[in-house]
Scaffold this motif. Structure first.
Motif, short mmCIF file in Angstrom:
data_model
loop_
_atom_site.label_atom_id
_atom_site.label_comp_id
_atom_site.label_asym_id
_atom_site.label_seq_id
_atom_site.Cartn_x
_atom_site.Cartn_y
_atom_site.Cartn_z
N ASN A 75 0.86 -1.17 0.00
CA ASN A 75 0.00 0.00 0.00
C ASN A 75 0.91 1.23 0.00
O ASN A 75 1.75 1.38 0.89
CB ASN A 75 -0.87 -0.04 1.26
N HIS A 226 -10.79 2.39 8.46
CA HIS A 226 -9.55 2.27 7.68
C HIS A 226 -8.94 3.59 7.25
O HIS A 226 -8.21 3.64 6.25
CB HIS A 226 -9.82 1.40 6.45
N TRP A 227 -9.23 4.67 7.98
CA TRP A 227 -8.72 6.00 7.58
C TRP A 227 -7.61 6.48 8.49
O TRP A 227 -7.68 6.25 9.67
CB TRP A 227 -9.87 7.02 7.59
N SER A 229 -6.65 6.53 4.43
CA SER A 229 -6.54 5.48 3.41
C SER A 229 -5.89 6.03 2.15
O SER A 229 -5.99 7.22 1.87
CB SER A 229 -7.94 5.00 3.01
N TYR A 230 -5.30 5.10 1.40
CA TYR A 230 -4.82 5.45 0.07
C TYR A 230 -5.96 5.24 -0.91
O TYR A 230 -6.61 4.19 -0.89
CB TYR A 230 -3.63 4.58 -0.35
N ARG A 231 -6.26 6.25 -1.73
CA ARG A 231 -7.29 6.08 -2.74
C ARG A 231 -6.67 6.20 -4.12
O ARG A 231 -5.99 7.19 -4.42
CB ARG A 231 -8.38 7.14 -2.61
N THR A 237 -2.93 9.60 -0.24
CA THR A 237 -3.56 9.21 1.01
C THR A 237 -4.43 10.37 1.50
O THR A 237 -4.05 11.52 1.31
CB THR A 237 -2.46 8.92 2.05
N VAL A 281 -5.48 0.54 9.66
CA VAL A 281 -4.94 1.60 8.81
C VAL A 281 -3.52 1.23 8.34
O VAL A 281 -2.82 0.52 9.05
CB VAL A 281 -4.91 2.97 9.54
N PRO A 282 -3.08 1.69 7.21
CA PRO A 282 -3.88 2.43 6.24
C PRO A 282 -4.76 1.50 5.41
O PRO A 282 -4.37 0.37 5.14
CB PRO A 282 -2.81 3.07 5.35
N GLY A 283 -5.93 2.00 5.00
CA GLY A 283 -6.77 1.25 4.07
C GLY A 283 -6.37 1.54 2.64
O GLY A 283 -5.45 2.34 2.39
N MET A 284 -7.05 0.87 1.72
CA MET A 284 -6.81 1.14 0.30
C MET A 284 -8.14 1.00 -0.43
O MET A 284 -8.86 0.04 -0.23
CB MET A 284 -5.80 0.14 -0.25
N ARG A 285 -8.48 1.98 -1.21
CA ARG A 285 -9.77 1.99 -1.89
C ARG A 285 -9.62 2.48 -3.33
O ARG A 285 -8.66 3.17 -3.66
CB ARG A 285 -10.75 2.93 -1.18
#
Ligand code: HEC
Ligand code: HEC
Length: 286
Positions: A75, A226-227, A229-231, A237, A281-285
């Protein structure tokens, strides 16, 4: 020229998303009745169109494990964790202190702290988010300037301190004086607003699991765990409140500033309904 074309494409993609959802909304049972209800100040309780299990099945059918696999390969937000740890040990401000001066080496004593945020704080008075608490410590305890919200350092420090609670369940309390702020947050979530007269709940409660052009509308379980987060869409991020502002923009609604009272109440409401979900964290979306 190329830039212009890509802007146009963005515009059409956005317009199509909104048309698709408007269509869904207008022609569904109850849609017309709901539309009559335009200026309602009270909450219009909505029921999900499908169970969470059914929603999840659709999610997996649509996206597969794309983001999970990408996150496994690395990520991009992971880089922020190391920088955040360095920041926690860095002396700054007029008092010659770092986070570590009070919260232990690498601020490890803050393990678990994120699980009870956002929370009511009588000193505001109002909702203290995790990001706001960190900036409050910088100002009051260190005599340092607050970090600009959504800046690299602010996201890195918040993400690192929050990651110390990874794997632990969210347990936000709405008891006592916190309650009115929870109610305000709930109203913000259910209130119709913006030129398109939408509410957050119409999409994330009622129509979760439906497709709006190339997007699957997500069920609001797991929205707050999950914040930052990488989007992929941002190529960057970002925070939960940035995400709120993105959805508000799609609704053609007013976008209050980061850490404004409205966004803090909204974050409080959403995090409370995610109680029990594990922080990751970090999430990924997408
Ligand atoms: C001089 C000591 C001191 C320094 C330096 C300090 N803090 Fe704090 N911190 C406190 C105290 C005291 C509290 C609890 C009271 C409060 O909320 O103000 C606290 C509370 C917190 C909490 C909430 C803990 C909980 O369980 O609710 C977090 C998170 C936090 N600090 C993060 C930080 C970070 C990140 C830094 C560095 C930017 C930092 N603090 C610097 C003294 C300090
Ligand atoms: C027109 C429908 C629509 C409305 C109205 C809407 N959203 Fe969204 N929202 C979406 C879509 C589509 C996504 C992307 C889903 C995804 O990331 O899988 C999304 C994503 C999100 C996410 C990120 C979820 C995640 O798992 O990372 C949050 C949080 C969110 N919305 C909150 C809100 C809030 C708060 C409001 C009201 C201010 C709102 N949304 C209004 C359609 C909507």
């Amino acid at each position: 020229m190329i830039k212009k074309i890509s802007n146009l494409r963005k515009f059409f993609a956005c317009a199509a998303l909104i048309l698709a959802v408007t269509w869904l909304h207008a022609f569904s049972p109850g849609g017309a009745r709901a539309a009559d209800n335009k200026a309602a100040a009270t909450i219009e309780e909505l029921t999900p169109s499908m169970s969470y299990k059914e929603y999840h099945k659709r999610y997996e059918a649509y996206y597969g494990d794309t983001t999970a696999r990408m996150a496994e390969e690395g990520n991009p937000a992971d880089f922020l964790l190391d920088d955040g740890k360095d920041l926690a040990n860095k002396v700054e401000g007029s008092k010659g202190k770092s986070c570590a001066s009070c919260h232990g080496k690498d601020a490890l004593k803050l393990k678990g702290a994120a699980t009870t945020y956002p929370r009511y704080d009588a000193r505001l008075p109002g909702i203290m988010t995790f990001a706001l608490q960190i900036n409050t410590c910088r100002q009051k305890q260190m005599g340092a300037r607050p970090l600009k919200y959504e800046s690299y350092d602010q996201l890195a420090l918040t993400m690192y301190i929050k990651s110390l609670s990874n794997g632990m369940p969210i347990k936000v309390s709405i008891d006592g004086p916190a309650r009115p702020f929870f109610e305000k947050g709930k109203i913000a979530y259910y209130k119709r607003q913006g030129q398109l007269n939408f509410s957050c709940a119409i999409c994330h409660v009622q129509y979760a699991g439906y497709k709006a052009r190339s997007n699957l509308i997500s069920n609001n379980k797991h929205h707050a765990d999950h914040w930052p987060s990488y989007r992929l869409k941002w190529g960057k991020t970002g925070s939960l409140q940035r995400r709120f502002r993105g959805c508000l923009k799609n609704m053609r609604a007013k976008r209050p500033p980061l850490q404004s009272e409205m966004l803090r109440n909204l974050e409080f409401y959403l995090t409370y309904i995610n109680n029990g979900d594990l922080i990751q964290v970090p999430g990924m979306r997408m």
